[in-house]
Write an enzyme that holds these catalytic residues in place. Structure first.
Site, PDB file in Angstrom:
ATOM      1  N   ASN A   9       0.727  -1.292  -0.055  1.00  0.00           N
ATOM      2  CA  ASN A   9      -0.059  -0.053  -0.008  1.00  0.00           C
ATOM      3  C   ASN A   9       0.969   1.110   0.049  1.00  0.00           C
ATOM      4  OD1 ASN A   9      -1.735   2.081   0.614  1.00  0.00           O
ATOM      5  ND2 ASN A   9      -2.266   1.451   2.685  1.00  0.00           N
ATOM      6  N   LYS A  11       0.135   4.198  -0.269  1.00  0.00           N
ATOM      7  CA  LYS A  11      -0.469   5.377   0.376  1.00  0.00           C
ATOM      8  C   LYS A  11      -0.346   6.453  -0.685  1.00  0.00           C
ATOM      9  CE  LYS A  11      -0.178   3.473   4.848  1.00  0.00           C
ATOM     10  NZ  LYS A  11      -0.350   3.346   6.117  1.00  0.00           N
ATOM     11  N   HIS A  95      -9.564   1.109   4.738  1.00  0.00           N
ATOM     12  CA  HIS A  95      -8.407   1.214   5.520  1.00  0.00           C
ATOM     13  C   HIS A  95      -8.488   2.101   6.532  1.00  0.00           C
ATOM     14  CE1 HIS A  95      -4.384   2.339   6.386  1.00  0.00           C
ATOM     15  NE2 HIS A  95      -3.955   1.436   5.921  1.00  0.00           N
ATOM     16  N   GLU A  97      -7.113   4.749   7.787  1.00  0.00           N
ATOM     17  CA  GLU A  97      -6.918   6.054   7.286  1.00  0.00           C
ATOM     18  C   GLU A  97      -8.045   6.507   6.719  1.00  0.00           C
ATOM     19  OE1 GLU A  97      -3.086   5.392   5.594  1.00  0.00           O
ATOM     20  OE2 GLU A  97      -2.438   4.771   7.348  1.00  0.00           O
ATOM     21  N   GLU A 167      -5.449  -5.033  10.621  1.00  0.00           N
ATOM     22  CA  GLU A 167      -4.331  -3.848  10.757  1.00  0.00           C
ATOM     23  C   GLU A 167      -4.739  -2.930  11.930  1.00  0.00           C
ATOM     24  OE1 GLU A 167      -2.504  -2.728   6.774  1.00  0.00           O
ATOM     25  OE2 GLU A 167      -4.194  -1.565   7.045  1.00  0.00           O
ATOM     26  N   GLY A 173       2.175   2.369  10.789  1.00  0.00           N
ATOM     27  CA  GLY A 173       3.514   3.413  10.554  1.00  0.00           C
ATOM     28  C   GLY A 173       3.966   3.957  12.032  1.00  0.00           C
ATOM     29  N   SER A 213       3.274  -2.133  10.415  1.00  0.00           N
ATOM     30  CA  SER A 213       4.836  -2.057  10.769  1.00  0.00           C
ATOM     31  C   SER A 213       5.431  -3.240  10.389  1.00  0.00           C
ATOM     32  CB  SER A 213       5.169  -1.751  11.906  1.00  0.00           C
ATOM     33  OG  SER A 213       4.648  -0.254  12.370  1.00  0.00           O
TER      34      SER A 213
HETATM   35  P1  PGA Z   1       2.726   0.353   7.600  1.00  0.00           P
HETATM   36  O1  PGA Z   1       1.439   0.540   7.163  1.00  0.00           O
HETATM   37  O2  PGA Z   1       3.284  -0.890   7.170  1.00  0.00           O
HETATM   38  O3  PGA Z   1       3.563   1.653   7.276  1.00  0.00           O
HETATM   39  O4  PGA Z   1       2.687   0.111   9.118  1.00  0.00           O
HETATM   40  C1  PGA Z   1       0.514  -0.403   6.811  1.00  0.00           C
HETATM   41  C2  PGA Z   1      -0.940  -0.214   6.112  1.00  0.00           C
HETATM   42  O5  PGA Z   1      -1.414   1.059   6.624  1.00  0.00           O
HETATM   43  O6  PGA Z   1      -1.511  -0.846   5.292  1.00  0.00           O
END
Ligand code: PGA
Length: 251
Positions: A9, A11, A95, A97, A167, A173, A213
């Protein structure tokens, strides 16, 4: 047996040149991978160019979001027909976000999931609890509500075409990964819930990705858990080496 599935992803990162360099680098590095399914999800504006860069490889293409209607007066939105037109096989839906910053709810995720399936796009449906919810001991109920709401009304046949990503919001993140046993606990709960919704033979087919992460260093241990069938990778999917390391750890 479920084939492990690793999705990147990207983003809202990279510019056009960076997206092309990464896509071409992955196309080269992942040439010999055969036992792991891989997809990349670039920003929508770069989908068509990335599609060209990975054509002829086994890397799949996914979007990070879509609207649930095929066409019409919905300024700024992107439809399932458009994603199909560009060659997307996957779309990330719900997601955290999107839920946090753009008001997505289980009901909107449900509408989008139905639309993706109706257009032969595999939805990667995301669920996960916040730190407050985990500390309050409500992880299991939060996940159950998100799964039931996001998948409401789906038939077993539709269910068999899903990918689910667990997640935990506190792990995204942050560098703070769920431990393999914390992740497995939720994944096995999700599998049981899917079994009650669609029957155990369908539930056994559905790939459950962990996200939050994931790095080359922790991927193998996470993926060795019985109900973790891959990963949805954010930050570590932006570099060829780290994304490749995760994919090799899954194989
Ligand atoms: P990350 O994000 O690997 O940077 O923690 C995962 C995600 O949001 O899909």
């Amino acid at each position: 047996m479920r084939t492990p599935f690793i999705a990147g992803n990207w983003k809202m990162n990279l510019n056009r040149q960076g997206a092309m360099t990464l896509a071409k680098g992955l196309a080269e590095a992942l040439d010999s991978i055969s036992n792991v399914e891989v997809a990349i999800c670039p920003p929508a504006v770069y989908l068509s160019e990335v599609a060209v860069a990975i054509s002829g490889t086994s890397i799949g293409l996914g979007a990070q979001n879509m609207y649930h209607v095929g066409e019409g007066a919905f300024t700024g939105e992107i439809s399932p027909l458009m994603l199909r037109d560009l060659g997307c096989q996957f779309v990330i839906l719900g997601h955290s976000e999107r839920r946090q910053f753009f008001g997505e709810t289980d009901a909107t995720v449900n509408a989008k999931t139905q639309a993706a399936l109706a257009n032969s796009i595999t939805p990667i449906v995301c669920v996960g609890e916040t730190l407050e919810q985990r500390e309050a001991g409500s992880t299991a109920s939060v996940i159950e509500e998100q799964i039931r709401g996001s998948l409401a009304g789906l038939s077993a046949d539709q269910g068999s075409r899903l990918v689910i990503a667990y997640e935990p919001v506190w792990a995204i993140g942050t560098g703070r990964t769920a431990s393999p046993s914390q992740a497995e606990e939720v994944h096995s709960q999700i599998r049981q819930l899917l079994s009650s919704l669609f029957g155990s033979s369908v539930a056994d087919l559905i790939r459950l990705q962990y996200g939050g992460s994931v790095k080359p260093e922790n991927a193998a241990e996470l993926m060795s858990q019985p109900n973790i069938d891959g990963a949805l990778v954010g930050g570590a999917s932006l570099k060829v080496d780290s994304f490749e390391g995760i994919i090799r750890a899954a194989g």
